[in-house]
Design an enzyme around this catalytic site. Structure first.
Site, PDB file in Angstrom:
ATOM      1  N   GLY A 120      31.420  12.429  -1.714  1.00 18.47           N
ATOM      2  CA  GLY A 120      33.022  12.691  -2.769  1.00 18.47           C
ATOM      3  C   GLY A 120      33.215  11.837  -3.399  1.00 18.47           C
ATOM      4  N   LYS A 142      45.816  12.125   0.466  1.00 19.68           N
ATOM      5  CA  LYS A 142      44.992  12.923   1.818  1.00 19.68           C
ATOM      6  C   LYS A 142      45.935  12.813   3.088  1.00 19.68           C
ATOM      7  CE  LYS A 142      41.682  13.744  -0.041  1.00 19.68           C
ATOM      8  NZ  LYS A 142      40.414  13.034  -0.783  1.00 19.68           N
ATOM      9  N   GLU A 166      27.871  12.306   7.685  1.00 16.30           N
ATOM     10  CA  GLU A 166      28.731  10.884   7.430  1.00 16.30           C
ATOM     11  C   GLU A 166      28.809  10.488   8.511  1.00 16.30           C
ATOM     12  OE1 GLU A 166      30.968  12.741   3.779  1.00 16.30           O
ATOM     13  OE2 GLU A 166      31.419  13.930   5.428  1.00 16.30           O
ATOM     14  N   LYS A 204      37.233  15.766   7.737  1.00 17.81           N
ATOM     15  CA  LYS A 204      35.804  15.266   6.701  1.00 17.81           C
ATOM     16  C   LYS A 204      34.813  16.427   6.451  1.00 17.81           C
ATOM     17  CE  LYS A 204      34.239  11.354   6.741  1.00 17.81           C
ATOM     18  NZ  LYS A 204      33.995  11.452   4.277  1.00 17.81           N
ATOM     19  N   GLY A 205      34.151  16.781   5.157  1.00 15.71           N
ATOM     20  CA  GLY A 205      33.318  17.852   5.316  1.00 15.71           C
ATOM     21  C   GLY A 205      33.688  18.511   3.990  1.00 15.71           C
ATOM     22  N   ALA A 207      37.948  10.802   3.016  1.00 14.83           N
ATOM     23  CA  ALA A 207      38.761  12.007   3.268  1.00 14.83           C
ATOM     24  C   ALA A 207      39.087  13.058   3.018  1.00 14.83           C
ATOM     25  CB  ALA A 207      39.312  11.640   4.729  1.00 14.83           C
ATOM     26  N   GLY A 229      32.306  17.420   1.211  1.00 12.52           N
ATOM     27  CA  GLY A 229      31.476  17.774   0.231  1.00 12.52           C
ATOM     28  C   GLY A 229      30.454  17.830   0.763  1.00 12.52           C
TER      29      GLY A 229
HETATM   30  C1  5RP Z   1      32.490  15.082   2.083  1.00 11.62           C
HETATM   31  C2  5RP Z   1      33.699  14.523   2.362  1.00 11.62           C
HETATM   32  C3  5RP Z   1      34.542  13.242   1.856  1.00 11.62           C
HETATM   33  O1  5RP Z   1      35.077  12.825   2.089  1.00 11.62           O
HETATM   34  C4  5RP Z   1      35.699  14.178   1.931  1.00 11.62           C
HETATM   35  O2  5RP Z   1      36.059  16.167   1.376  1.00 11.62           O
HETATM   36  C5  5RP Z   1      36.830  13.824   0.241  1.00 11.62           C
HETATM   37  O3  5RP Z   1      36.398  13.302  -0.864  1.00 11.62           O
HETATM   38  P1  5RP Z   1      36.938  13.844  -2.022  1.00 11.62           P
HETATM   39  O4  5RP Z   1      37.248  11.809  -2.075  1.00 11.62           O
HETATM   40  O5  5RP Z   1      36.094  13.886  -2.973  1.00 11.62           O
HETATM   41  O6  5RP Z   1      38.776  14.157  -1.793  1.00 11.62           O
HETATM   42  O7  5RP Z   1      33.839  14.259   4.067  1.00 11.62           O
HETATM   43  O8  5RP Z   1      31.286  15.672   3.213  1.00 11.62           O
END
Ligand code: 5RP
Length: 232
Positions: free
Chosen positions: A38, A130, A112, A103-104, A92, A106
């Protein structure tokens, strides 16, 4: 994008950089580290370049993070070659007051969870946006086997959730594992442990994006006042 939105994004990016750097304190010299995925983790990986000589290698949670680590000259090891990691560092989409996360965003949630399960300690790095009281405001990512997507959508509807297939460039997004992602809106996840256990056993679910059994031990939260260290 309005001027106000641009300012918010810049401020959020600055907090991501701040926590990405702060996570270096959790890197144990001579140890292999687990690395998430991410934009926040990208800040961590970029900062990790400064410790290159001290990092034996990394186990990565996505093809994207692998490429970024390798571009810095950090060796990336297969998860099967490692029996334990001292620390796993990841972002997260949401984190609550007990260290439970969604999470997820991305699409890397399955890898993960696999890498997190190898680690003694999960360090979550996140900007203040967050931090939530109850999980579920962010659409919950669920990696699914494509032939089960419709029945899983019906199961979420019975819980009051609306699941939609994640698209990229107009076609279903395909994860690093060759599967698809459902994003579920409208849930209020008050018992993350029970919810994760329940959804995980639905046929066709590869991984649900609730990380309760694999929760954070520490969260480095980027705030306007600096990094707050939350321990759970
Ligand atoms: C990817 C994830 C990331 O940790 C989550 O989406 C946070 O992303 P970002 O740091 O870009 O806000 O779970 O699958």
């Amino acid at each position: 994008m309005t001027e106000a939105t641009k300012n918010d994004t810049t401020a959020q990016d600055a907090l991501k950089t701040l926590v990405g750097r702060a996570a270096l304190d959790y890197v144990v010299p001579g140890e292999i580290i687990g690395v998430g995925t991410g934009s926040t983790v990208n800040c961590f990986i970029d900062a990790l370049g400064a410790l290159r000589g001290q990092v034996v290698g990394a186990v990565s949670s996505s093809l994207a993070s692998t490429a970024r680590l390798q571009a810095l000259g950090i060796p990336v090891l297969d998860a099967n070659a490692v029996s334990r990691l001292a620390v796993y560092i990841d972002g997260a989409d949401e984190i609550d007051g007990r260290g439970y996360m969604v999470k997820g965003g991305g699409a890397a949630l399955t890898r993960e969870k696999i890498v997190a399960a190898l680690a003694d300690r999960f360090v979550c790095i996140a900007d203040a946006s967050k931090r939530v009281a109850v999980l579920g405001g962010f659409p919950l990512p669920v990696e699914v086997i494509p032939m089960a997507a419709t029945q899983i959508t019906r199961r979420f509807a019975a819980l009051g959730g609306v699941a939609t297939l994640r698209l990229r460039d107009g076609a279903p997004l395909v994860t690093d594992n060759g599967q698809q992602i459902l994003d579920v809106r409208g849930l209020s996840i008050t018992d993350p442990l029970a919810f994760e256990s329940e959804v995980n056993q639905w046929p066709g679910v590869v991984t649900v994006g609730v990380f309760a059994h694999q929760k954070a031990d520490v969260c480095l939260l980027g705030t306007a006042q600096g990094v707050r260290t939350l321990t759970f």
